[in-house]
Every structure is written in C-alpha cells, then in structure tokens.
Design a protein around this motif. Sequence first.
Motif, short mmCIF file in Angstrom:
data_model
loop_
_atom_site.label_atom_id
_atom_site.label_comp_id
_atom_site.label_asym_id
_atom_site.label_seq_id
_atom_site.Cartn_x
_atom_site.Cartn_y
_atom_site.Cartn_z
N UNK A 98 0.81 -1.22 0.00
CA UNK A 98 0.00 0.00 0.00
C UNK A 98 0.84 1.27 0.00
N UNK A 99 2.00 1.26 0.61
CA UNK A 99 2.82 2.48 0.71
C UNK A 99 3.65 2.67 -0.55
N UNK A 100 2.96 3.01 -1.65
CA UNK A 100 3.61 3.24 -2.94
C UNK A 100 3.02 4.49 -3.59
N UNK A 101 3.85 5.15 -4.42
CA UNK A 101 3.42 6.34 -5.17
C UNK A 101 2.83 7.40 -4.23
N UNK A 102 3.53 7.67 -3.16
CA UNK A 102 3.08 8.66 -2.19
C UNK A 102 3.54 10.06 -2.60
N UNK A 103 2.80 11.07 -2.14
CA UNK A 103 3.13 12.46 -2.49
C UNK A 103 3.21 13.33 -1.24
N UNK A 104 4.07 13.00 -0.30
CA UNK A 104 4.23 13.87 0.86
C UNK A 104 5.07 15.11 0.49
N UNK A 105 4.83 16.19 1.21
CA UNK A 105 5.62 17.41 0.97
C UNK A 105 6.73 17.59 1.99
N UNK A 106 6.47 17.15 3.23
CA UNK A 106 7.45 17.34 4.28
C UNK A 106 7.58 16.03 5.07
N UNK A 107 8.75 15.46 5.04
CA UNK A 107 9.04 14.23 5.78
C UNK A 107 10.03 14.52 6.90
N UNK A 108 9.80 13.88 8.02
CA UNK A 108 10.72 13.95 9.16
C UNK A 108 11.22 12.55 9.47
N UNK A 109 12.52 12.42 9.73
CA UNK A 109 13.15 11.13 9.95
C UNK A 109 13.88 11.15 11.28
N UNK A 110 13.74 10.07 12.01
CA UNK A 110 14.43 9.93 13.28
C UNK A 110 14.59 8.44 13.57
N UNK A 111 15.33 8.10 14.61
CA UNK A 111 15.50 6.71 15.01
C UNK A 111 15.29 6.61 16.52
N UNK A 172 6.81 9.60 -4.77
CA UNK A 172 6.70 9.84 -6.21
C UNK A 172 6.85 11.30 -6.60
N UNK A 173 7.23 12.18 -5.69
CA UNK A 173 7.37 13.59 -6.01
C UNK A 173 8.50 14.19 -5.16
N UNK A 174 8.83 15.42 -5.47
CA UNK A 174 9.87 16.11 -4.70
C UNK A 174 9.41 16.32 -3.27
N UNK A 175 10.31 16.17 -2.34
CA UNK A 175 9.95 16.20 -0.93
C UNK A 175 11.01 16.94 -0.15
N UNK A 176 10.60 17.54 0.94
CA UNK A 176 11.53 18.16 1.89
C UNK A 176 11.73 17.22 3.06
N UNK A 196 16.67 15.76 -6.32
CA UNK A 196 15.22 15.92 -6.23
C UNK A 196 14.77 15.90 -4.77
N UNK A 197 15.41 16.70 -3.93
CA UNK A 197 15.09 16.74 -2.50
C UNK A 197 15.57 18.05 -1.91
N UNK A 232 21.44 21.14 3.83
CA UNK A 232 22.40 20.27 3.15
C UNK A 232 22.20 20.27 1.63
N UNK A 233 20.96 20.20 1.18
CA UNK A 233 20.67 20.09 -0.25
C UNK A 233 19.40 20.86 -0.56
N UNK A 234 19.36 21.52 -1.71
CA UNK A 234 18.15 22.19 -2.16
C UNK A 234 17.86 23.46 -1.40
N UNK A 235 16.57 23.77 -1.35
CA UNK A 235 16.10 25.01 -0.71
C UNK A 235 14.93 24.69 0.20
N UNK A 236 15.18 24.09 1.36
CA UNK A 236 14.08 23.72 2.26
C UNK A 236 13.42 24.94 2.91
N UNK A 237 12.14 24.82 3.16
CA UNK A 237 11.38 25.89 3.82
C UNK A 237 11.78 25.94 5.30
#
Length: 318
Positions: A98-111, A172-176, A196-197, A232-237
């Motif tokens: 199910x988690x395919x072709x997603x279009x999130x705009x802002x992702x946060x990652x942690x562990x 499936x799209x550009x993401x921050x 593309x990030x 680090x990369x691109x132009x994040x908001x």
Amino acid sequence: MTCTRCNHTTCKRFGYFGKRRIQRWRCASCNSTFCEPHTRLTRTTMTSNPEAAMRAIQCLLEGCSIRSTERLTGLNRNTIMRLLIIGGERTTCLMDARMRDLHPRYLQIDEIWTFVQKKARHVRKDDSPDLGDQWVYVAIDEETKLIPSFIIGKRHRKVASTFLWDLYNRVASRVQITTDGLRHYTEGVPLAFGLDVDFAQLVKLFGDYGQFDSPEGRYSPPRIAEVISKVRTGNPDPRHISTSFVERQNLTMRMQLRRFTRLTNAFSKKLSHLNAAVALHFAYYNFCRVHSSLRVTPAMEAGLSDHIWSVAELLGAA
C-alpha cells in the motif's frame, strides 16, 4: 468407527487427547490406535477462536504485555506470540504493497533505540548479531502523519542507506526531508534522492541540568540549550525544518508498544518478534487508529483509504 490400518470395524474408544478433547480409538484386530478426523491447526492458523485472537492482538496494540494479554484473553502465551508473528508478517506485506506512489511534501526522519535480549555492554563476541542494541528508523509525513517506511537494525551506515533507498522508492514527487544530526544521513539522503530533494538537518544541544546535578534527577529530561539547523541540499522551507512530529511518534511507540517501555523486563527476546510487533503497530497506526488532530486515520488523510479499518480487516486485507 473403521480402523485406518486394517479397515476393521471392531474398534473401541481409547480416551481423548488435546485441549479440544479429540476422541481416540483402538482397533481390536490389529491393536493400532488412531483418532477421529479433525481439522489440524498449523502455525499459519490464527486460532480456533477468531474473536479471542482479535482480542489478543488488540491488547498487544494497546500496550499490554504478553502475560497480561494471556490473563485477559485466556490464550496461552505461546499462542499469543504465534499470533504476533502471523500478524506481523501479514501487516508487513500490507505496508509494502500500500505504501507506494506517495506524495508527501514534508518528511521527518528519526531513530528510536531499543534492544533485543541484552544491552550492548553485555553482548559477547560469540553472540548472535541480532542481540544487543537495535534502532528503529522511522519516517513520518508532517501533514498527514502517515508512516510510509521504517526499518529495524543497527546504527550503521548500511542500515540507514537501506532505509533511505526504501523511502525513496515509495515517494513519487519532490519532498523536503528533515533529520537529526546523524552523520549517516548527511551522505545517505543526497545519494538516495539525488537533486530531487530539499534536505536539512536539525541538531539539538542539551544541557546537563536534570541529569547529573543530583541523584534524584538522573532520569529527568535535560533542557535544550541550543537548536542548530543546517541546510544540506536544495532550498528547504525554514518553517518546516523540524523533527517534532517524528519525536512525538517515538513517544507513541513508547506508550503503545510494551516492549519499548524502559527499565522493565518487557523487552524483546527475539528480533523476529520485535519486527512483527513494530510492523503490526505501524499498520494499525496508519489504517485503524484515528489521529486526534486529524479526526481521521493517517491513511484516510493521505488518500489511501476511505474508511477506518478494523483489526480483523487489517489482518484480512494482507
């Protein structure tokens, strides 16, 4: 009753066996014993009582331990652990599909840290690599609160890279993306996503207050002394350079998964059970649990579902 060996009908009852009280027979001609036809339960069979199985899984999802679930449902602890493994395997397949072709705009990652059987300082050289410290890498969509990807492993570059590539294949799209200051992300995110990030890291510096001032405060959370954001990369908001939502998700895991509770004996004894429990938790969080701020489930907010799933529907959909 007809004997299964010599086909004679001179058979007498020969007691019962098992919790289901299955009748056994003994042939008077060849003295062989056999049982009457019955449905065999395998490891892929949920249980003879589906309602009890659903209650057991619901208890595990709400933070109950294995033995407390045993007391609440009446099921044996080994049956409950088999249900956990079956549920984890099914929800892993469901999340992967199910988690395919997603279009999130802002992702946060942690562990988030946990351990299997023993902590790192007690691990010996001849122990299995599955033992010791384990880290759950989690990505969350800031707007829909959806968990698109996760992985469990050591805090190594290879594990972080595998996680980032899996996340890239689902978007499936550009993401921050915003992560913490772990150095594996510094090289891993540009390598997986390329140009593309929009990638930024947020580093929080904590003071010593509450940790070392007094013995009574050794478990108190320290105060944040400074927050440093690095593009680090691109132009994040700048307004969305944050890890608050994924850190709040870490708290949800601590509250809802009993094996993540600190300073208890409810830790995972096998890596397979940890994988199953985490997969079941994230699938339930995405499709079944109504988020308090959204008033719907994250899957509904992301357009992956049009209704709130039940636990039975969650396990049956896989």
